[in-house]
Design a protein around this motif. Structure first.
Motif, short mmCIF file in Angstrom:
data_model
loop_
_atom_site.label_atom_id
_atom_site.label_comp_id
_atom_site.label_asym_id
_atom_site.label_seq_id
_atom_site.Cartn_x
_atom_site.Cartn_y
_atom_site.Cartn_z
N ALA A 278 115.81 139.59 -3.96
CA ALA A 278 115.22 139.27 -5.27
C ALA A 278 115.24 137.78 -5.61
O ALA A 278 114.31 137.27 -6.22
N HIS A 279 116.29 137.06 -5.18
CA HIS A 279 116.45 135.67 -5.60
C HIS A 279 116.16 134.64 -4.51
O HIS A 279 116.15 133.45 -4.80
N ALA A 280 115.94 135.07 -3.28
CA ALA A 280 115.58 134.17 -2.17
C ALA A 280 116.43 132.89 -2.18
O ALA A 280 115.92 131.78 -2.11
N HIS A 281 117.75 133.06 -2.23
CA HIS A 281 118.64 131.91 -2.35
C HIS A 281 118.55 130.93 -1.19
O HIS A 281 118.70 129.72 -1.38
N MET A 282 118.31 131.41 0.04
CA MET A 282 118.25 130.46 1.16
C MET A 282 117.01 129.58 1.07
O MET A 282 117.09 128.38 1.34
N THR A 283 115.88 130.12 0.67
CA THR A 283 114.70 129.29 0.50
C THR A 283 114.92 128.27 -0.62
O THR A 283 114.53 127.11 -0.49
N ASN A 284 115.57 128.69 -1.69
CA ASN A 284 115.91 127.76 -2.77
C ASN A 284 116.83 126.66 -2.26
O ASN A 284 116.67 125.49 -2.63
N HIS A 285 117.78 127.02 -1.39
CA HIS A 285 118.68 126.04 -0.78
C HIS A 285 117.88 125.02 0.02
O HIS A 285 118.12 123.82 -0.07
N TYR A 286 116.91 125.48 0.79
CA TYR A 286 116.06 124.57 1.57
C TYR A 286 115.33 123.59 0.64
O TYR A 286 115.32 122.38 0.88
N HIS A 287 114.72 124.11 -0.40
CA HIS A 287 113.95 123.23 -1.30
C HIS A 287 114.85 122.22 -2.03
O HIS A 287 114.43 121.10 -2.27
N LYS A 288 116.06 122.61 -2.32
CA LYS A 288 116.98 121.72 -3.02
C LYS A 288 117.64 120.72 -2.06
O LYS A 288 117.74 119.53 -2.35
N MET A 289 118.10 121.19 -0.91
CA MET A 289 118.89 120.38 0.00
C MET A 289 118.09 119.79 1.18
O MET A 289 118.56 118.90 1.86
N HIS A 290 116.92 120.35 1.46
CA HIS A 290 116.08 119.91 2.58
C HIS A 290 116.76 120.12 3.94
O HIS A 290 116.54 119.33 4.86
N HIS A 291 117.57 121.17 4.06
CA HIS A 291 118.17 121.55 5.34
C HIS A 291 117.16 122.48 6.01
O HIS A 291 116.95 123.60 5.55
N PRO A 292 116.55 122.06 7.12
CA PRO A 292 115.38 122.77 7.63
C PRO A 292 115.60 124.07 8.39
O PRO A 292 114.74 124.95 8.34
N VAL A 293 116.72 124.23 9.10
CA VAL A 293 116.83 125.36 10.02
C VAL A 293 117.91 126.35 9.59
O VAL A 293 119.02 125.97 9.20
N VAL A 294 117.56 127.64 9.70
CA VAL A 294 118.50 128.73 9.45
C VAL A 294 118.50 129.67 10.64
O VAL A 294 117.53 129.69 11.42
N ILE A 295 119.58 130.43 10.76
CA ILE A 295 119.60 131.54 11.71
C ILE A 295 119.81 132.82 10.91
O ILE A 295 120.33 132.79 9.79
N SER A 296 119.43 133.93 11.51
CA SER A 296 119.73 135.21 10.89
C SER A 296 121.23 135.43 11.00
O SER A 296 121.84 135.19 12.04
N ALA A 297 121.83 135.90 9.91
CA ALA A 297 123.25 136.25 9.93
C ALA A 297 123.43 137.75 10.14
O ALA A 297 124.54 138.26 10.07
N GLU A 298 122.34 138.44 10.39
CA GLU A 298 122.40 139.89 10.58
C GLU A 298 122.89 140.22 11.98
O GLU A 298 122.42 139.65 12.96
N PRO A 299 123.85 141.15 12.09
CA PRO A 299 124.35 141.55 13.41
C PRO A 299 123.22 142.00 14.33
O PRO A 299 122.33 142.74 13.91
N GLY A 300 123.24 141.49 15.55
CA GLY A 300 122.24 141.85 16.54
C GLY A 300 120.97 141.02 16.52
O GLY A 300 120.17 141.10 17.45
N GLU A 301 120.74 140.24 15.47
CA GLU A 301 119.55 139.39 15.40
C GLU A 301 119.91 137.99 15.90
O GLU A 301 120.89 137.42 15.47
N LYS A 302 119.10 137.47 16.80
CA LYS A 302 119.37 136.15 17.40
C LYS A 302 118.11 135.30 17.33
O LYS A 302 117.38 135.18 18.31
#
Length: 91
Positions: free
Chosen positions: A53-77
């Motif tokens: 609902a709140h898309a916090h990681m995308t908000n983090h990108y727009h605020k901090m300009h940190h470009p890359v994320v990984i999935s934190a979900e087990p089994g996703e790489k």
């Protein structure tokens, strides 16, 4: 990770930052639920995805300009670069 189809932001990552806890701290603060989690590869923060609902990681990108994320979900790489809109799998 030298691949011409993968952006420099992803290629520059040598050691992945993994989630310390499988929670979205921002959702916890406001009493909300999340769908999936992503971990920022610049600062190591783990936040919720765009399907939440709140898309916090995308908000983090727009605020901090940190470009890359990984999935934190087990089994996703996989990695995602917000800036270049590039997706990449890893082993």
């Amino acid at each position: 990770m030298e691949n011409p189809e993968i952006c420099n932001h992803i290629q520059e990552i040598k050691n992945l930052k993994l989630a310390k806890e499988l929670v979205c701290e921002e959702c916890i603060k406001i009493g909300s639920d999340w769908v999936h989690l992503r971990t920022c590869q610049t600062c190591g923060t783990t936040l919720c995805c765009d399907q939440s609902a709140h898309a916090h990681m995308t908000n983090h990108y727009h605020k901090m300009h940190h470009p890359v994320v990984i999935s934190a979900e087990p089994g996703e790489k996989w990695l995602w670069c917000y800036k270049d809109e590039v997706f990449a799998d890893y082993q």
